[in-house]
Design an enzyme around this catalytic site. Structure first.
Site, mmCIF file in Angstrom:
data_model
loop_
_atom_site.group_PDB
_atom_site.id
_atom_site.type_symbol
_atom_site.label_atom_id
_atom_site.label_comp_id
_atom_site.label_asym_id
_atom_site.label_seq_id
_atom_site.Cartn_x
_atom_site.Cartn_y
_atom_site.Cartn_z
ATOM 1 N N THR A 14 0.833 -1.212 0.000
ATOM 2 C CA THR A 14 0.000 0.000 0.000
ATOM 3 C C THR A 14 0.863 1.257 0.000
ATOM 4 O O THR A 14 0.713 2.138 -0.848
ATOM 5 C CB THR A 14 -0.899 -0.007 1.259
ATOM 6 O OG1 THR A 14 -1.623 -1.229 1.277
ATOM 7 C CG2 THR A 14 -1.857 1.159 1.265
ATOM 8 N N VAL A 15 1.783 1.353 0.947
ATOM 9 C CA VAL A 15 2.557 2.594 1.101
ATOM 10 C C VAL A 15 3.661 2.685 0.039
ATOM 11 O O VAL A 15 3.847 3.735 -0.594
ATOM 12 C CB VAL A 15 3.158 2.688 2.523
ATOM 13 C CG1 VAL A 15 3.844 4.039 2.701
ATOM 14 C CG2 VAL A 15 2.088 2.499 3.587
ATOM 15 N N GLU A 131 8.228 10.073 10.002
ATOM 16 C CA GLU A 131 6.945 10.814 10.068
ATOM 17 C C GLU A 131 5.745 9.923 9.779
ATOM 18 O O GLU A 131 4.704 10.033 10.428
ATOM 19 C CB GLU A 131 6.987 11.975 9.071
ATOM 20 C CG GLU A 131 5.756 12.853 9.075
ATOM 21 C CD GLU A 131 5.618 13.652 10.368
ATOM 22 O OE1 GLU A 131 4.795 13.245 11.206
ATOM 23 O OE2 GLU A 131 6.321 14.665 10.556
ATOM 24 N N GLY A 136 -0.167 8.482 10.193
ATOM 25 C CA GLY A 136 -0.210 8.516 8.722
ATOM 26 C C GLY A 136 0.154 9.852 8.115
ATOM 27 O O GLY A 136 1.290 10.307 8.199
ATOM 28 N N ILE A 138 -0.678 12.876 8.897
ATOM 29 C CA ILE A 138 -0.610 14.073 9.757
ATOM 30 C C ILE A 138 0.856 14.344 10.101
ATOM 31 O O ILE A 138 1.518 13.480 10.677
ATOM 32 C CB ILE A 138 -1.415 13.869 11.068
ATOM 33 C CG1 ILE A 138 -2.879 13.533 10.758
ATOM 34 C CG2 ILE A 138 -1.319 15.103 11.949
ATOM 35 C CD1 ILE A 138 -3.728 13.247 11.996
ATOM 36 N N GLY A 189 -11.684 -5.133 4.970
ATOM 37 C CA GLY A 189 -10.221 -5.130 4.893
ATOM 38 C C GLY A 189 -9.583 -4.051 5.755
ATOM 39 O O GLY A 189 -8.439 -3.666 5.547
ATOM 40 N N GLU A 192 -5.832 -5.343 10.527
ATOM 41 C CA GLU A 192 -4.537 -5.987 10.267
ATOM 42 C C GLU A 192 -4.747 -7.500 10.233
ATOM 43 O O GLU A 192 -5.740 -8.012 10.775
ATOM 44 C CB GLU A 192 -3.567 -5.674 11.428
ATOM 45 C CG GLU A 192 -3.278 -4.201 11.622
ATOM 46 C CD GLU A 192 -1.957 -3.770 11.029
ATOM 47 O OE1 GLU A 192 -1.250 -4.609 10.449
ATOM 48 O OE2 GLU A 192 -1.653 -2.576 11.133
ATOM 49 N N LYS A 207 2.553 3.903 18.286
ATOM 50 C CA LYS A 207 2.599 5.306 17.847
ATOM 51 C C LYS A 207 2.738 6.234 19.044
ATOM 52 O O LYS A 207 3.495 7.209 19.004
ATOM 53 C CB LYS A 207 1.330 5.641 17.056
ATOM 54 C CG LYS A 207 1.192 4.826 15.776
ATOM 55 C CD LYS A 207 -0.169 5.047 15.137
ATOM 56 C CE LYS A 207 -0.387 4.077 13.989
ATOM 57 N NZ LYS A 207 -1.741 4.055 13.476
ATOM 58 N N GLY A 304 -3.604 4.732 4.691
ATOM 59 C CA GLY A 304 -3.926 4.766 3.264
ATOM 60 C C GLY A 304 -2.704 5.149 2.455
ATOM 61 O O GLY A 304 -1.769 5.776 2.965
HETATM 62 N N1 LIG Z 1 -1.020 0.961 5.118
HETATM 63 C C1 LIG Z 1 -1.064 2.081 5.788
HETATM 64 O O1 LIG Z 1 -2.009 2.863 5.653
HETATM 65 C C2 LIG Z 1 0.057 2.460 6.723
HETATM 66 C C3 LIG Z 1 -0.044 3.644 7.473
HETATM 67 C C4 LIG Z 1 1.021 4.018 8.298
HETATM 68 C C5 LIG Z 1 2.130 3.199 8.383
HETATM 69 N N2 LIG Z 1 2.178 2.034 7.689
HETATM 70 C C6 LIG Z 1 3.370 1.205 7.807
HETATM 71 O O2 LIG Z 1 3.996 1.138 6.533
HETATM 72 C C7 LIG Z 1 4.646 -0.118 6.390
HETATM 73 C C8 LIG Z 1 4.113 -0.811 5.115
HETATM 74 O O3 LIG Z 1 2.734 -0.987 5.262
HETATM 75 P P1 LIG Z 1 1.824 -1.430 4.014
HETATM 76 O O4 LIG Z 1 0.423 -1.237 4.448
HETATM 77 O O5 LIG Z 1 2.285 -0.798 2.767
HETATM 78 O O6 LIG Z 1 2.131 -2.990 3.983
HETATM 79 P P2 LIG Z 1 1.769 -4.032 2.824
HETATM 80 O O7 LIG Z 1 0.743 -3.480 1.910
HETATM 81 O O8 LIG Z 1 1.534 -5.327 3.485
HETATM 82 O O9 LIG Z 1 3.144 -4.122 2.004
HETATM 83 C C9 LIG Z 1 4.293 -4.693 2.529
HETATM 84 C C10 LIG Z 1 5.321 -4.800 1.428
HETATM 85 O O10 LIG Z 1 6.526 -5.329 1.961
HETATM 86 C C11 LIG Z 1 6.936 -6.431 1.162
HETATM 87 N N3 LIG Z 1 7.575 -7.415 2.026
HETATM 88 C C12 LIG Z 1 7.048 -8.028 3.092
HETATM 89 N N4 LIG Z 1 7.936 -8.899 3.613
HETATM 90 C C13 LIG Z 1 9.043 -8.824 2.828
HETATM 91 C C14 LIG Z 1 10.275 -9.494 2.813
HETATM 92 N N5 LIG Z 1 10.544 -10.440 3.710
HETATM 93 N N6 LIG Z 1 11.175 -9.169 1.857
HETATM 94 C C15 LIG Z 1 10.890 -8.231 0.937
HETATM 95 N N7 LIG Z 1 9.708 -7.570 0.899
HETATM 96 C C16 LIG Z 1 8.810 -7.863 1.827
HETATM 97 C C17 LIG Z 1 5.672 -6.979 0.528
HETATM 98 O O11 LIG Z 1 6.018 -7.685 -0.660
HETATM 99 P P3 LIG Z 1 4.901 -8.318 -1.640
HETATM 100 O O12 LIG Z 1 4.087 -7.162 -2.137
HETATM 101 O O13 LIG Z 1 5.661 -8.916 -2.738
HETATM 102 O O14 LIG Z 1 4.117 -9.267 -0.803
HETATM 103 C C18 LIG Z 1 4.901 -5.702 0.274
HETATM 104 O O15 LIG Z 1 5.268 -5.144 -0.957
HETATM 105 C C19 LIG Z 1 4.371 -0.885 7.690
HETATM 106 O O16 LIG Z 1 5.421 -0.667 8.592
HETATM 107 C C20 LIG Z 1 3.100 -0.210 8.224
HETATM 108 O O17 LIG Z 1 2.979 -0.325 9.626
HETATM 109 C C21 LIG Z 1 1.172 1.654 6.865
#
Ligand SMILES: NC(=O)c1ccc[n+]([C@@H]2O[C@H](COP(=O)([O-])OP(=O)(O)OC[C@H]3O[C@@H](n4cnc5c(N)ncnc54)[C@H](OP(=O)(O)O)[C@@H]3O)[C@@H](O)[C@H]2O)c1
Length: 428
Positions: A14-15, A131, A136, A138, A189, A192, A207, A304
């Site tokens: 996502t990010v 940040e 997120g 903010i 969805g 987590e 956080k 998001g």
């Molecule tokens: N989603 C949000 O709104 C949000 C908000 C604030 C902070 N965050 C933080 O941002 C970070 C990413 O979140 P996300 O929501 O983007 O997660 P996500 O959608 O689950 O994406 C995780 C990514 O990391 C890759 N990955 C996971 N394990 C790996 C490994 N062992 N080796 C290489 N790549 C690996 C995955 O690969 P594949 O795609 O190939 O599976 C995927 O591309 C997290 O720390 C989360 O806490 C997220």
């Protein structure tokens, strides 16, 4: 124009995909603002040929995020994989070991290892920025470390898990029980993979620990955060709170007191007409209180692709501009561990007690509260449901210690149909 800042992006979910999209769509604007082009050299994720909704064909691919971090043509590691340990920590450490800057959205990793990682980065002249890890989109870390740098921060609080706020506001608006709204959130969805991270308050607790360290200039101490989730909140609690002019929120509060640093993430009652009380759905809100600035309220999307990638880019552009800020606002090596204080600041509490239909039950409950030094401000008894009658009590200001004495006394009573629920009423 000077040389480009070359990123290696580990994590394209996502990010990560959101960050790639901004860099592809806004290259000209970013270069103007940063004073140099911001480019992507290489990317890494688990699966190479996954459709990510954005083209990554122009970038080198690395199967191993550690190898990505070590590439000579990567200046900054952007860590967007998640997880407190494993590849996220290994890649971050590898980048820092080579004196490279790191931008991460990973609250779990920093809540557990933030102090060690920040010390290592700063010792090697690298910058570690986060940040996106708190609330997120903010820009709260910037607000604390830059805009409010002239203030002593007295309290920080906020609603920092959009999923919990969605569940609580949906329970209120639709009058649905927790279990139904939880299931709805799962199907949408919003939760987590391990939902206790959300509804158990752990994600928001991560956080809060980061925010507290930044606000009070102390080491991150996630283990000292008192955490309680929203699982025991019933739609009746929400209704009763509304009857009394309150809303229930999963609220994080960090406050430095004479006894030490209080950090708690728990369901609380807040006045319905306060900014926190009016916060609906998945939105986040952070309230900062400075001795000179007074109260600052920041509201926005806490998650998001767009909002979180926006926060990542804020950090990336700072690095491109040559801003070399310390991770937590002051050098990590000078940070000390605050003495953890269990919530000592007195507050009124909301108590829900299910009393069995036995003579003298209410009097025994009142005696226990009185003996613990907890005085009753308001009390309501509702009609019996099955064999138990819900009794709602709003106490005068009391300490959590005194309340716990009362709760222990109640546990020994033979007139309670279930364990009481006690929620703090937080002044906002
Ligand atoms: N989603 C949000 O709104 C949000 C908000 C604030 C902070 N965050 C933080 O941002 C970070 C990413 O979140 P996300 O929501 O983007 O997660 P996500 O959608 O689950 O994406 C995780 C990514 O990391 C890759 N990955 C996971 N394990 C790996 C490994 N062992 N080796 C290489 N790549 C690996 C995955 O690969 P594949 O795609 O190939 O599976 C995927 O591309 C997290 O720390 C989360 O806490 C997220």
């Amino acid at each position: 124009m000077t040389s480009p800042l070359r990123l290696g992006i580990a994590g394209l979910g996502t990010v990560g995909a959101g960050v790639v999209r901004i860099i592809r769509q806004k290259a000209g604007l970013l270069a103007e603002r940063a004073g140099r082009p911001v480019t992507i050299t290489a990317v890494s994720a688990r699966t190479r040929d996954k459709d990510r909704g954005v083209s990554i064909s122009a970038y080198e691919w690395e199967d191993d995020p550690v190898a990505l971090a070590r590439r000579d043509d990567v200046d900054v590691l952007v860590e967007l994989m998640g997880g407190s340990d494993g590849p996220a920590k290994a890649a971050t450490e590898a980048a820092i070991a080579q004196g490279k800057d790191v931008v991460t959205a990973n609250k779990a990793m920093l809540a557990h290892h933030g102090q060690a990682l920040a010390e290592a980065a700063e010792a090697g002249g690298a910058v570690l920025r986060f940040e996106a890890a708190v609330a997120g989109g903010i820009p709260v870390v910037k607000a604390l470390t830059e805009g409010l740098a002239g203030n002593e921060i007295t309290r920080v609080m906020g609603v920092m898990n959009g999923t919990c706020n969605h569940i609580l506001t949906r329970m209120q608006s639709a009058g649905l029980p927790y279990e139904d709204v939880f299931e709805e959130a799962r199907q949408l969805g919003y939760l987590e993979a391990d939902p206790t991270l959300d509804v158990g308050g752990i994600d928001a607790g991560h956080k809060l620990a980061l925010l507290a360290a930044t606000a009070f200039g102390v080491q991150v101490d996630f283990d000292a955060v008192e955490i309680e989730g929203i699982e025991r909140i019933t739609s009746a609690d929400i209704r009763h709170a509304a009857d009394m002019g309150f809303r229930i929120k999963l609220l994080g509060v960090a406050q430095m007191t004479a006894r030490g640093l209080e950090q708690r993430m728990s369901p609380c009652l807040v006045p319905e007409n306060s900014p926190l009380g009016q916060l609906e759905g998945g939105t986040n809100m952070v309230v900062l209180e400075g001795d000179h600035a007074g109260q600052i309220v920041l509201r926005g999307a806490g998650a998001g692709a767009g909002p979180t990638a926006s926060a990542v880019m804020g950090d990336v552009i700072d690095i491109a501009r040559g801003c070399r800020f310390c991770t937590f606002g002051v050098p990590a090596a000078t940070l000390t561990r605050a003495k953890p204080a269990r919530t000592a600041t007195p507050a009124p509490y909301y108590l829900r007690v299910a009393l069995e239909d036995k003579p003298g039950a209410l009097a025994r409950l009142a005696t226990i509260l009185g003996e613990a030094g907890v005085s009753i401000n308001r009390m309501r008894q509702y009609r019996h449901e099955d064999s138990a009658a819900p009794v709602l009590i709003v106490t005068h200001k009391t300490t959590r210690d005194a309340l716990d004495v009362a709760l222990r006394g109640m546990a020994a009573l033979d007139v309670l149909a279930s364990a009481p629920v006690a929620l703090r009423i937080e002044a906002t």
